[in-house]
Design an enzyme around this catalytic site. Structure first.
Site, PDB file in Angstrom:
ATOM      1  N   LYS A   1     -79.931-105.479 -33.623  1.00  0.00           N
ATOM      2  CA  LYS A   1     -78.226-105.380 -33.297  1.00  0.00           C
ATOM      3  C   LYS A   1     -77.416-105.958 -32.516  1.00  0.00           C
ATOM      4  O   LYS A   1     -76.349-105.892 -32.527  1.00  0.00           O
ATOM      5  CB  LYS A   1     -78.295-103.896 -33.232  1.00  0.00           C
ATOM      6  CG  LYS A   1     -78.894-102.748 -34.560  1.00  0.00           C
ATOM      7  CD  LYS A   1     -79.305-101.458 -34.180  1.00  0.00           C
ATOM      8  CE  LYS A   1     -79.830-100.747 -35.534  1.00  0.00           C
ATOM      9  NZ  LYS A   1     -79.857 -99.405 -35.209  1.00  0.00           N
TER      10      LYS A   1
ATOM     11  N   TYR B   1     -79.233-105.827 -43.843  1.00  0.00           N
ATOM     12  CA  TYR B   1     -79.423-105.029 -42.631  1.00  0.00           C
ATOM     13  C   TYR B   1     -81.127-104.563 -42.652  1.00  0.00           C
ATOM     14  O   TYR B   1     -81.617-104.996 -41.580  1.00  0.00           O
ATOM     15  CB  TYR B   1     -78.901-103.635 -42.931  1.00  0.00           C
ATOM     16  CG  TYR B   1     -79.203-102.504 -41.468  1.00  0.00           C
ATOM     17  CD1 TYR B   1     -78.948-102.766 -40.333  1.00  0.00           C
ATOM     18  CD2 TYR B   1     -80.157-101.640 -42.184  1.00  0.00           C
ATOM     19  CE1 TYR B   1     -79.474-101.751 -39.413  1.00  0.00           C
ATOM     20  CE2 TYR B   1     -80.725-100.791 -41.307  1.00  0.00           C
ATOM     21  CZ  TYR B   1     -80.148-100.909 -39.983  1.00  0.00           C
ATOM     22  OH  TYR B   1     -80.783 -99.854 -38.762  1.00  0.00           O
TER      23      TYR B   1
ATOM     24  N   SER C   1     -84.268-102.621 -34.501  1.00  0.00           N
ATOM     25  CA  SER C   1     -82.951-102.526 -33.913  1.00  0.00           C
ATOM     26  C   SER C   1     -82.786-103.548 -33.003  1.00  0.00           C
ATOM     27  O   SER C   1     -81.374-103.435 -32.457  1.00  0.00           O
ATOM     28  CB  SER C   1     -82.609-101.254 -33.430  1.00  0.00           C
ATOM     29  OG  SER C   1     -82.614-100.178 -34.437  1.00  0.00           O
TER      30      SER C   1
ATOM     31  N   TYR D   1     -80.549 -95.168 -27.861  1.00  0.00           N
ATOM     32  CA  TYR D   1     -80.224 -93.845 -28.425  1.00  0.00           C
ATOM     33  C   TYR D   1     -79.937 -92.804 -27.717  1.00  0.00           C
ATOM     34  O   TYR D   1     -79.637 -92.961 -26.465  1.00  0.00           O
ATOM     35  CB  TYR D   1     -81.134 -93.642 -29.527  1.00  0.00           C
ATOM     36  CG  TYR D   1     -81.663 -94.901 -30.755  1.00  0.00           C
ATOM     37  CD1 TYR D   1     -80.451 -95.453 -31.439  1.00  0.00           C
ATOM     38  CD2 TYR D   1     -82.665 -95.412 -30.685  1.00  0.00           C
ATOM     39  CE1 TYR D   1     -80.746 -96.543 -32.025  1.00  0.00           C
ATOM     40  CE2 TYR D   1     -83.089 -96.570 -31.629  1.00  0.00           C
ATOM     41  CZ  TYR D   1     -82.099 -97.062 -32.121  1.00  0.00           C
ATOM     42  OH  TYR D   1     -82.282 -97.828 -32.848  1.00  0.00           O
TER      43      TYR D   1
ATOM     44  N   VAL E   1     -87.715 -99.874 -33.274  1.00  0.00           N
ATOM     45  CA  VAL E   1     -88.770 -99.170 -33.729  1.00  0.00           C
ATOM     46  C   VAL E   1     -90.059 -99.722 -33.883  1.00  0.00           C
ATOM     47  O   VAL E   1     -91.180 -99.098 -33.992  1.00  0.00           O
ATOM     48  CB  VAL E   1     -88.462 -98.085 -34.573  1.00  0.00           C
ATOM     49  CG1 VAL E   1     -87.541 -97.169 -34.454  1.00  0.00           C
ATOM     50  CG2 VAL E   1     -88.129 -98.937 -36.167  1.00  0.00           C
TER      51      VAL E   1
HETATM   52  N1  GLU Z   1     -84.713-100.810 -39.499  1.00  0.00           N
HETATM   53  C1  GLU Z   1     -84.569 -99.434 -38.680  1.00  0.00           C
HETATM   54  C2  GLU Z   1     -83.997 -98.286 -39.238  1.00  0.00           C
HETATM   55  O1  GLU Z   1     -82.888 -98.572 -39.838  1.00  0.00           O
HETATM   56  C3  GLU Z   1     -84.077 -99.614 -37.148  1.00  0.00           C
HETATM   57  C4  GLU Z   1     -84.441 -98.573 -36.363  1.00  0.00           C
HETATM   58  C5  GLU Z   1     -84.780 -98.734 -34.900  1.00  0.00           C
HETATM   59  O2  GLU Z   1     -85.218 -99.960 -34.774  1.00  0.00           O
HETATM   60  O3  GLU Z   1     -84.458 -98.047 -33.979  1.00  0.00           O
HETATM   61  O4  GLU Z   1     -84.392 -97.284 -39.345  1.00  0.00           O
END
Ligand code: GLU
Length: 313
Positions: free
Chosen positions: A71, A195, A68, A247, A265
């Site tokens: 992003k 993505y 993530s 988050y 993650v």
């Molecule tokens: N590729 C992961 C997902 O979409 C990213 C989530 C993350 O890194 O928090 O679940």
């Protein structure tokens, strides 16, 4: 606090050594099978300040899945393409929900709360994909990373991308749900393909901290003096990182570390000390909110030692 280049390196190495020893390491993400293979003993930390002084400790040169954290960079690219129009299809409020939550989307008519929860990031990727083939959109994202980090060796880990492609049912649900509200323009399978691949970019702490420098220095890459984004945009991206970058652990990260940050993650965290430094930490074990446990602990120690919290020393 004033510090010399050798102080900075010593502080970072001390923290990395302490983190290597700790037994409370969190749990490695297992819902993407390929990520579950990573050893939880890894720890890396890298800091680069405006003058180019570096602090580097532990496994700072080992690539990991940025997940993530990508992003932040796709948000930057999408803002470059459509400017503030982006905020019509994605909000900028903390969600207070897990990264892959679907409930809020129904109440809010398919408009994701912010660009850092999965739904919001998928909507941002859709903007980057528009007018392109998926391969071109991915090429653009990867070239942007090469440019920011000044490193052409950064690659996508295809095993991680296909592992997530095979198991990303929730993300498919989020994307289809947004499509039903007209928030996604392109075919859902193409948007998800881009993505999953952007999340599978592999970078080391060194490469990630290098890539984050423009956010620490008013939109400018301090080694070339080149404007990556206007200063106002860098400030706003930092604001969204502070409020939404972890988050439903964003409040805790602000409380303890006091810096804008974005977790993934894969166990990475990019943190920005505005006007001071770009920082990347990596420890694959996660806490209950899906954020790197020791990454956060290390960043809390670092910002305390250097007096870098944006809320005051
Ligand atoms: N590729 C992961 C997902 O979409 C990213 C989530 C993350 O890194 O928090 O679940």
């Amino acid at each position: 606090m004033n510090y010399s280049a050798s102080d900075l390196d010593r502080i970072v190495k001390d923290i990395a050594e302490e983190m290597k020893e700790r037994t409370d390491r969190g749990e490695v993400a297992s819902y993407i099978p390929e990520l579950a293979r990573v050893h939880n003993s890894a720890f890396g930390l890298y800091v680069i300040d405006e003058a180019g002084n570096v602090g580097a400790g532990g496994d700072f040169d080992t690539p990991f899945s940025i997940q993530s954290i990508s992003k932040v960079f796709t948000l930057t690219l999408a803002l470059g393409k459509v400017g503030d129009h982006l905020w019509r299809r994605v909000g900028r409020e903390p969600s207070g929900s897990p990264f892959n939550s679907i409930v809020q989307l129904e109440r809010e008519r398919g408009i994701p709360r912010n660009p850092f929860i999965n739904a919001g990031a998928i909507a941002v990727t859709d903007v980057i994909l528009s007018g392109h083939q998926p391969r071109e959109a991915l090429g653009e994202i990867l070239r942007f990373m090469h440019f920011l980090a000044d490193d052409e060796s950064i690659k996508i880990d295809e095993n991680v991308a296909s592992s997530e492609q095979q198991t990303g049912f929730r993300n498919a649900a989020l994307a289809n749900y947004m499509k039903s509200f007209g928030v996604i323009d392109n075919p859902v399978n193409l948007v998800l393909g881009v993505y999953f691949h952007q999340c599978a970019i592999a970078m080391s702490c060194r490469q990630l901290a290098m890539a984050g420098r423009f956010l620490a220095h008013h939109g400018v890459n301090p080694s070339t003096g080149m404007h990556v984004v206007p200063a106002e945009r860098a400030r706003r991206i930092n604001a969204v990182m502070l409020t939404c970058g972890h988050y439903d652990g964003s409040g805790e990260f602000a409380f303890r570390v006091g810096l804008p940050g974005k977790s993934g993650v894969g166990g990475g965290v990019l943190a920005i000390a505005p006007g001071k430094a770009s920082i990347a930490a990596w420890s694959p074990g996660l806490d209950a909110a899906g954020n790197s446990h020791l990454g956060r602990v290390a960043l809390e120690k670092l910002s305390k030692r250097l007096g870098w919290s944006i809320f005051g020393g």
